[in-house]
Design a protein around this motif. Structure first.
Motif, short mmCIF file in Angstrom:
data_model
loop_
_atom_site.label_atom_id
_atom_site.label_comp_id
_atom_site.label_asym_id
_atom_site.label_seq_id
_atom_site.Cartn_x
_atom_site.Cartn_y
_atom_site.Cartn_z
N GLY A 1 -28.99 -95.79 -9.20
CA GLY A 1 -28.63 -95.88 -7.94
C GLY A 1 -29.49 -94.91 -6.93
N GLY A 2 -30.20 -93.90 -7.52
CA GLY A 2 -30.76 -93.01 -6.65
C GLY A 2 -30.54 -91.50 -6.94
N ALA A 3 -31.20 -90.57 -6.52
CA ALA A 3 -30.90 -89.29 -6.54
C ALA A 3 -31.08 -88.72 -5.08
N GLN A 4 -30.15 -88.12 -4.62
CA GLN A 4 -29.95 -87.50 -3.13
C GLN A 4 -30.55 -86.02 -3.28
N PHE A 5 -31.40 -85.99 -2.11
CA PHE A 5 -31.97 -84.44 -1.85
C PHE A 5 -32.07 -84.12 -0.58
N GLY A 6 -32.16 -82.89 -0.17
CA GLY A 6 -32.50 -82.76 1.50
C GLY A 6 -33.70 -81.75 1.58
N PHE A 7 -34.17 -81.70 2.59
CA PHE A 7 -35.45 -80.62 3.01
C PHE A 7 -34.89 -79.97 4.01
N TYR A 8 -34.92 -78.48 4.18
CA TYR A 8 -34.73 -77.78 5.56
C TYR A 8 -35.97 -77.24 6.02
N PHE A 9 -36.24 -77.61 7.10
CA PHE A 9 -37.32 -76.95 7.83
C PHE A 9 -36.82 -76.41 9.17
N GLY A 10 -36.62 -74.96 9.17
CA GLY A 10 -36.18 -74.74 10.33
C GLY A 10 -35.94 -72.83 10.57
N PRO A 11 -35.25 -72.66 11.51
CA PRO A 11 -35.07 -71.17 11.69
C PRO A 11 -34.07 -70.66 10.87
N ASN A 12 -34.33 -69.14 10.45
CA ASN A 12 -33.35 -68.68 9.48
C ASN A 12 -32.48 -68.09 10.23
N ASP A 13 -31.28 -68.93 10.88
CA ASP A 13 -30.26 -68.33 11.69
C ASP A 13 -29.01 -68.59 10.87
N TYR A 14 -28.15 -67.66 10.94
CA TYR A 14 -26.90 -67.63 10.13
C TYR A 14 -25.92 -68.67 10.39
N LYS A 15 -25.72 -69.01 11.73
CA LYS A 15 -24.84 -70.23 12.24
C LYS A 15 -25.39 -71.55 11.77
N THR A 16 -26.68 -71.61 11.85
CA THR A 16 -27.24 -72.91 11.64
C THR A 16 -27.24 -73.28 9.99
N LEU A 17 -27.58 -72.25 9.30
CA LEU A 17 -27.42 -72.36 7.81
C LEU A 17 -26.19 -72.49 7.23
N GLY A 18 -25.04 -71.95 7.78
CA GLY A 18 -23.91 -71.89 7.24
C GLY A 18 -23.32 -73.12 7.11
N GLY A 19 -23.69 -74.10 7.97
CA GLY A 19 -23.06 -75.54 7.97
C GLY A 19 -23.77 -76.54 7.10
N ILE A 20 -24.83 -76.24 6.39
CA ILE A 20 -25.82 -76.91 5.72
C ILE A 20 -25.54 -77.09 4.32
N ALA A 21 -25.37 -75.93 3.57
CA ALA A 21 -25.05 -75.79 2.38
C ALA A 21 -24.74 -74.39 1.85
N ASP A 22 -23.67 -74.40 0.70
CA ASP A 22 -23.18 -73.18 0.37
C ASP A 22 -24.22 -72.17 0.18
N GLY A 23 -23.83 -71.08 0.52
CA GLY A 23 -24.84 -69.70 0.55
C GLY A 23 -25.95 -69.75 0.96
N LEU A 24 -26.46 -70.84 1.86
CA LEU A 24 -27.82 -70.83 2.58
C LEU A 24 -27.83 -69.90 3.42
N GLU A 25 -26.88 -69.50 4.17
CA GLU A 25 -27.00 -68.34 5.03
C GLU A 25 -27.18 -67.14 4.36
N ASP A 26 -27.26 -66.82 3.25
CA ASP A 26 -27.52 -65.58 2.44
C ASP A 26 -29.12 -65.49 2.73
N ASN A 27 -29.95 -66.25 3.12
CA ASN A 27 -31.28 -65.78 3.41
C ASN A 27 -31.46 -65.24 4.61
N VAL A 28 -30.56 -64.97 5.40
CA VAL A 28 -30.54 -64.14 6.66
C VAL A 28 -29.86 -62.65 6.28
N TYR A 29 -31.08 -61.91 6.74
CA TYR A 29 -30.86 -60.35 6.30
C TYR A 29 -29.88 -59.82 7.33
#
Length: 325
Positions: free
Chosen positions: A293-321
């Motif tokens: 039936g197909g495997a689902q993925f995503g690619f994020y290309f964007g700013p390393n911004d805490y608010k933006t990343l927090g709504g996309i995937a768990d822990g993705l905002e940890d990339n922001v220092y």
């Protein structure tokens, strides 16, 4: 309040003023661009023919090995992504509202800087599914534009579907096969990315760049940001995203089902004045999802911004220092 307290508060205020005026890091300022309508477009690349690596498989699938390369574009107000029929994969990602420090387009991947492969055991051979020629179509579904790459013949089909919503920095990707027997339990996704210099200070940029990963069980981990030596670490089963993190920008692959393992790493070429670090990502994708039936993925290309990343995937905002360990 005694005199010493007053002097202390004045000194603290003075230090904060000096820091934020002269030393605080400044993000790359956004450029003012007219927002285009969300769209998907396809163009034939002139003087270009496909040179597939696996001629036998091309013939078995009834593909046209000499068809010209077509470039499909997915675009919204934030992101512009080019994809090629020569592999059904992305070749360029431009952040529409940002520029590099010297005023050029801010592209996180380009044909010269980023290489993708997708290796599967198929018909008794190891085959790069990102190396085959595909037919390409585009369509609009709801608030998303889609580009679909298909190789099909004799009841067998390989499909790569890419979609982009009206706004945001996440390109959704679906990989599906039908009538195709994948002869190993996993498909290997490889990504080598020469992470570009987009800020002025190369030394500072290199010490803020790493490849990170996340699991629900153990949280976020990754290679050393400050190290200029070769770095490598295994990817544990259950990893749900891997990101190539720079100071102000991030390129990442996301999986809701999790990867089955792999490896990540970074290297530095001190003689390369345009590449901050080279990131390498090798991930094992469970084949069962792809064929069922197909495997689902995503690619994020964007700013390393805490608010933006927090709504996309768990822990993705940890990339922001945030300024502390």
């Amino acid at each position: 309040m005694d005199r010493n307290n007053i002097i202390g508060f004045i000194l603290i205020a003075l230090l904060l003023f000096v820091y934020f005026t002269f030393f605080a890091p400044q993000p790359v300022p956004p450029a003012v661009n007219p927002a285009p309508e969300q769209s998907a477009a396809i163009a034939v690349k002139k003087d270009s023919v496909v040179a597939p690596a696996d001629t036998a498989l091309v013939n078995a699938l009834g593909l046209n090995a000499t068809s010209p390369e077509q470039i499909a574009v997915l675009e919204n107000k934030d992101l512009r992504v080019e994809l090629t029929s020569r592999g059904g994969k992305p070749v360029r990602a431009e952040l529409r509202n940002y520029k590099t420090y010297d005023g050029n387009k801010l592209e996180l991947i380009t044909p010269a800087s980023s290489r993708f492969s997708l290796t599967a055991a198929f018909d008794g051979r190891e085959t790069d599914l990102f190396g085959l020629p595909y037919a390409v179509t585009s369509e609009k579904t709801g608030d998303s534009s889609r580009v679909i790459f298909t190789a099909a013949s004799g009841g067998r089909r390989i499909t790569h579907t890419w979609s982009l919503p009206a706004e945001g920095f996440v390109v959704r990707y679906r990989l599906e096969t039908a009538g195709v027997v994948l002869q190993k339990e996993t498909v290997t996704f490889d990504w080598t990315n020469l992470m570009p210099l987009v800020e002025k200070d190369m030394t500072d940029s290199r010490t803020k760049t790493a490849v990170n990963l996340h699991t629900a069980a153990d949280g976020t981990d990754g290679t050393s940001e400050s190290s200029l030596d070769p770095e490598s670490m295994p990817v544990p089963a259950g990893t749900d995203w891997v990101g190539m993190k720079q100071k102000f920008f991030l390129s990442a692959i996301l999986s809701g089902d999790g990867f089955a393992g792999g490896n990540i790493g970074t290297t530095v070429n001190p003689l390369d004045s345009q590449t901050v670090k080279t990131g390498t990502v090798s991930l094992l994708m469970p084949a069962k999802k792809i064929t069922a039936g197909g495997a689902q993925f995503g690619f994020y290309f964007g700013p390393n911004d805490y608010k933006t990343l927090g709504g996309i995937a768990d822990g993705l905002e940890d990339n922001v220092y945030l300024g502390w360990p």
